[in-house]
Design a protein around this motif. Sequence first.
Motif, PDB file in Angstrom:
ATOM      1  N   ASP A  13       0.882  -1.162   0.000  1.00 35.50           N
ATOM      2  CA  ASP A  13       0.000   0.000   0.000  1.00 35.50           C
ATOM      3  C   ASP A  13       0.921   1.213   0.000  1.00 35.50           C
ATOM      4  O   ASP A  13       1.551   1.529   1.008  1.00 35.50           O
ATOM      5  CB  ASP A  13      -0.901  -0.035   1.233  1.00 35.50           C
ATOM      6  N   VAL A  14       1.044   1.876  -1.141  1.00 32.52           N
ATOM      7  CA  VAL A  14       2.041   2.932  -1.331  1.00 32.52           C
ATOM      8  C   VAL A  14       1.399   4.301  -1.126  1.00 32.52           C
ATOM      9  O   VAL A  14       0.377   4.621  -1.741  1.00 32.52           O
ATOM     10  CB  VAL A  14       2.655   2.835  -2.747  1.00 32.52           C
ATOM     11  N   HIS A  15       2.033   5.094  -0.258  1.00 30.10           N
ATOM     12  CA  HIS A  15       1.599   6.460   0.026  1.00 30.10           C
ATOM     13  C   HIS A  15       2.772   7.399  -0.232  1.00 30.10           C
ATOM     14  O   HIS A  15       3.861   6.962  -0.564  1.00 30.10           O
ATOM     15  CB  HIS A  15       1.139   6.578   1.482  1.00 30.10           C
ATOM     16  N   GLN A  16       2.562   8.687  -0.034  1.00 30.03           N
ATOM     17  CA  GLN A  16       3.611   9.662  -0.305  1.00 30.03           C
ATOM     18  C   GLN A  16       4.794   9.512   0.645  1.00 30.03           C
ATOM     19  O   GLN A  16       5.934   9.615   0.206  1.00 30.03           O
ATOM     20  CB  GLN A  16       3.048  11.083  -0.209  1.00 30.03           C
ATOM     21  N   VAL A  17       4.556   9.254   1.927  1.00 26.94           N
ATOM     22  CA  VAL A  17       5.667   9.176   2.889  1.00 26.94           C
ATOM     23  C   VAL A  17       5.830   7.807   3.531  1.00 26.94           C
ATOM     24  O   VAL A  17       6.754   7.609   4.317  1.00 26.94           O
ATOM     25  CB  VAL A  17       5.551  10.259   3.993  1.00 26.94           C
ATOM     26  N   THR A  18       4.951   6.856   3.216  1.00 26.98           N
ATOM     27  CA  THR A  18       5.080   5.509   3.769  1.00 26.98           C
ATOM     28  C   THR A  18       4.692   4.466   2.731  1.00 26.98           C
ATOM     29  O   THR A  18       3.960   4.742   1.777  1.00 26.98           O
ATOM     30  CB  THR A  18       4.171   5.287   5.009  1.00 26.98           C
ATOM     31  N   VAL A  19       5.191   3.253   2.961  1.00 26.81           N
ATOM     32  CA  VAL A  19       4.790   2.070   2.200  1.00 26.81           C
ATOM     33  C   VAL A  19       4.464   0.996   3.234  1.00 26.81           C
ATOM     34  O   VAL A  19       5.300   0.684   4.083  1.00 26.81           O
ATOM     35  CB  VAL A  19       5.909   1.564   1.262  1.00 26.81           C
ATOM     36  N   VAL A  20       3.265   0.451   3.197  1.00 27.55           N
ATOM     37  CA  VAL A  20       2.872  -0.607   4.116  1.00 27.55           C
ATOM     38  C   VAL A  20       2.931  -1.928   3.351  1.00 27.55           C
ATOM     39  O   VAL A  20       2.322  -2.070   2.295  1.00 27.55           O
ATOM     40  CB  VAL A  20       1.455  -0.377   4.690  1.00 27.55           C
ATOM     41  N   THR A  38       5.518  -1.204   8.229  1.00 19.88           N
ATOM     42  CA  THR A  38       5.466   0.097   7.573  1.00 19.88           C
ATOM     43  C   THR A  38       6.881   0.621   7.382  1.00 19.88           C
ATOM     44  O   THR A  38       7.695   0.561   8.305  1.00 19.88           O
ATOM     45  CB  THR A  38       4.644   1.093   8.410  1.00 19.88           C
ATOM     46  N   PHE A  39       7.157   1.105   6.184  1.00 16.16           N
ATOM     47  CA  PHE A  39       8.459   1.638   5.829  1.00 16.16           C
ATOM     48  C   PHE A  39       8.295   3.072   5.336  1.00 16.16           C
ATOM     49  O   PHE A  39       7.254   3.438   4.797  1.00 16.16           O
ATOM     50  CB  PHE A  39       9.087   0.811   4.693  1.00 16.16           C
ATOM     51  N   GLY A  40       9.347   3.849   5.495  1.00 13.41           N
ATOM     52  CA  GLY A  40       9.367   5.195   4.928  1.00 13.41           C
ATOM     53  C   GLY A  40       9.724   5.121   3.457  1.00 13.41           C
ATOM     54  O   GLY A  40      10.002   4.053   2.913  1.00 13.41           O
ATOM     55  N   THR A  41       9.733   6.274   2.803  1.00 17.85           N
ATOM     56  CA  THR A  41       9.998   6.299   1.364  1.00 17.85           C
ATOM     57  C   THR A  41      11.381   6.849   1.015  1.00 17.85           C
ATOM     58  O   THR A  41      11.661   7.099  -0.162  1.00 17.85           O
ATOM     59  CB  THR A  41       8.918   7.123   0.631  1.00 17.85           C
ATOM     60  N   MET A  42      12.233   7.017   2.005  1.00 12.99           N
ATOM     61  CA  MET A  42      13.609   7.424   1.722  1.00 12.99           C
ATOM     62  C   MET A  42      14.382   6.196   1.233  1.00 12.99           C
ATOM     63  O   MET A  42      14.006   5.052   1.515  1.00 12.99           O
ATOM     64  CB  MET A  42      14.262   8.022   2.975  1.00 12.99           C
ATOM     65  N   THR A  43      15.466   6.430   0.497  1.00 17.79           N
ATOM     66  CA  THR A  43      16.197   5.343  -0.164  1.00 17.79           C
ATOM     67  C   THR A  43      16.591   4.222   0.787  1.00 17.79           C
ATOM     68  O   THR A  43      16.364   3.046   0.489  1.00 17.79           O
ATOM     69  CB  THR A  43      17.451   5.894  -0.872  1.00 17.79           C
TER      70      THR A  43
END
Length: 51
Positions: A13-20, A38-43
């Motif tokens: 589930d991809v969002h602007q600042v997180t990926v679940v 839940t993960f952040g979207t930084m490299t």
Amino acid sequence: MMESILECCAGLDVHQVTVVACVLSGPLDQRPRAEIRTFGTMTDELLELGE
């Protein structure tokens, strides 16, 4: 009736600042085990998701 053929599946589930991420796994004749993280979207966080 559909026949079950997979013992493991995943979804994102991809969002602007997180990926679940959710992974369901287990024997076909039992309720699957769910792992949700839940993960952040930084490299560095996306690399962790890939592992």
